[in-house]
Design an enzyme around this catalytic site. Structure first.
Site, PDB file in Angstrom:
ATOM      1  N   LYS A 126       0.863  -1.195   0.000  1.00 20.39           N
ATOM      2  CA  LYS A 126       0.000   0.000   0.000  1.00 20.39           C
ATOM      3  C   LYS A 126       0.891   1.234   0.000  1.00 20.39           C
ATOM      4  CE  LYS A 126      -4.488   0.928   0.090  1.00 20.39           C
ATOM      5  NZ  LYS A 126      -5.529   0.201  -0.648  1.00 20.39           N
ATOM      6  N   ASP A 166      -6.917   4.553  -5.076  1.00 23.16           N
ATOM      7  CA  ASP A 166      -7.541   4.398  -3.765  1.00 23.16           C
ATOM      8  C   ASP A 166      -8.256   5.727  -3.506  1.00 23.16           C
ATOM      9  OD1 ASP A 166      -7.507   2.417  -1.337  1.00 23.16           O
ATOM     10  OD2 ASP A 166      -7.233   4.378  -0.421  1.00 23.16           O
TER      11      ASP A 166
END
Length: 444
Positions: A126, A166
């Site tokens: 991430k 995201d």
């Protein structure tokens, strides 16, 4: 002290002031207790859990850029490469003022198990920055994205680490980042997913997380004697996930009555007008206060309150820790039968436990919102083959993946005497594949 408790205690000690990461690790390890206890001697000897909770590597870097007034701004960029035992690191880039290392680590840790659940060869990672694209001009967003990628490009690649979008990172941001990567590296490869259709993106990627959420929710309902058609649905958020979850819910015959943003929320008893919502959020990039201009009979409320509305199904699709114990109590009191997480860890642990104890079907985010990363992996496959699949092909593969995820986690829960506990089932099913791969590859 048990192995689980020992590892969790060390995580808290080594990673102070990172409550979201602590929460994610605790939730996973607690539900893995029966698996770990059954294999404790091997796992202890191989330090499997210690390796699992420690990222392979983590990067933090400065992102300088120039705004439209000629002022230099400085943000912080992050990338955490958590675990690549089953494939290249894969996980989104979050652009939001709340981003810090602890949040990126929690998201990367969750991503390990989510990616494993898809059945596709992708590991967990991430990244992101505390940059806020809201209110910025296209030129300012481009300036930030180019500076961000100038540093990030050193650590990623099509077979190494493949970031995606995201919160705050949509097609515009991905496009600017991809262009900068291509310019610096002089190579055209599928290093990012969520790309535009004209340069390697996949059909159905935009819809994937929201659609996948509903495919899994529908399967969970069917397996427990319920039907989606005719149900009333409360959704939080108004971004990509919320919009396409609402669209698919409506296609399945349900009525979606709420949506929200960081300022407030809308209740539309006649059902959310998706065309209006898309225009407000995707075209105008405006606030939900404008929704009443399209639907005068709707209600707009400042602050929180989505979960006070009577509904059959609740789909939290905004951000982490947005559904609290008092919200869970309101949902149960109003007869809610199912909660499925469209966001990452949107439900607090005490709220999750309350919902489960009161018989509410609960699908955790690492399973329920895996459709986005699953379709990102399908985009990677198309890029590798230099092919583009039709919307119907991608959507069909997505539905099969989500249905399989539900049955795999359902089976895992049953194998360990936790039937109906889909949180435990998801963690167990995701963990088993990763653990097997880690043990097979030796100490690395």
């Amino acid at each position: 002290m048990s192995y689980v408790d020992q590892v969790y205690e060390n995580v808290v000690k080594k990673n102070p002031a990172e409550p979201e990461f602590h929460q994610a690790v605790k939730e996973v390890l607690e539900s893995l207790r029966p698996v770990i206890e059954a294999n404790e001697e091997t796992y202890r000897r191989e330090a499997l859990l210690e390796r699992l909770v420690e990222p392979d590597r983590q990067f933090k870097f400065r992102v300088p850029w120039v705004d439209d007034q000629g002022q230099v701004q400085v943000n912080t960029g992050y990338r955490v490469q958590f675990n690549n035992s089953i494939g290249p690191y894969k996980g989104g880039l979050r652009l939001h003022p709340s981003v810090n290392l602890g949040i990126i680590k929690f998201l990367g840790f969750e991503q390990i198990f989510k990616n494993s659940l898809t059945g596709l060869p992708i590991g967990g990672g991430k990244g992101g920055s505390d940059f806020d694209p809201k209110g910025k001009s296209d030129r300012e967003v481009m300036a930030f994205c180019q500076s961000f990628m100038t540093e990030l490009c050193k650590y990623i690649g099509a077979d190494t680490d493949v970031p995606a979008g995201d919160i705050g990172t949509g097609a515009r941001e991905i496009g600017y980042m991809f262009g900068q990567y291509k310019k610096i590296k002089s190579v055209y490869e599928g290093v990012l997913t969520g790309k535009g259709l004209s340069y390697g993106g996949s059909l159905a990627r935009t819809e994937a997380t929201g659609y996948g959420l509903l495919y899994l929710t529908e399967e969970m309902l069917k397996s427990n004697g319920h039907d989606m058609a005719g149900k009333t649905v409360a959704i939080s958020g108004s971004g990509n996930v919320a919009i396409y979850a609402a669209q698919k819910a409506q296609q399945m015959g349900a009525k979606v009555v709420t949506c929200s943003d960081s300022n407030g929320w809308v209740y539309d008893p006649e059902g959310i007008d998706l065309d209006a919502l898309k225009e407000i959020k995707e075209v105008k990039r405006a606030r939900l206060t404008e929704y009443k201009n399209y639907r005068p009979n709707s209600e707009y409320h400042e602050g929180r309150g989505v979960w006070t509305v009577k509904c059959d199904i609740a789909l939290p699709c905004a951000t982490q820790n947005e559904l609290f114990i008092e919200d869970a109590e309101a949902l149960v009191a109003n007869g809610c039968i199912a909660v499925a997480e469209g966001a990452n860890m949107p439900t607090t642990m005490d709220a999750t436990e309350y919902l489960q104890k009161n018989g509410v079907l609960f699908a955790p985010g690492k399973a329920a919102n895996a459709g986005g990363v699953a379709t990102s992996a399908l985009e990677m496959s198309q890029n590798s083959e230099r092919l583009s699949w039709t919307f119907e092909e991608v959507d069909s593969k997505l539905k099969n993946i989500m249905v399989n995820i539900f049955h795999n986690l359902d089976d895992a829960a049953k194998r360990y005497g936790k039937e109906g506990d889909y949180v435990a089932g998801a963690n167990i099913a995701g963990f088993e594949k990763v653990a097997e791969a880690m043990l097979a590859q030796g100490v690395c």
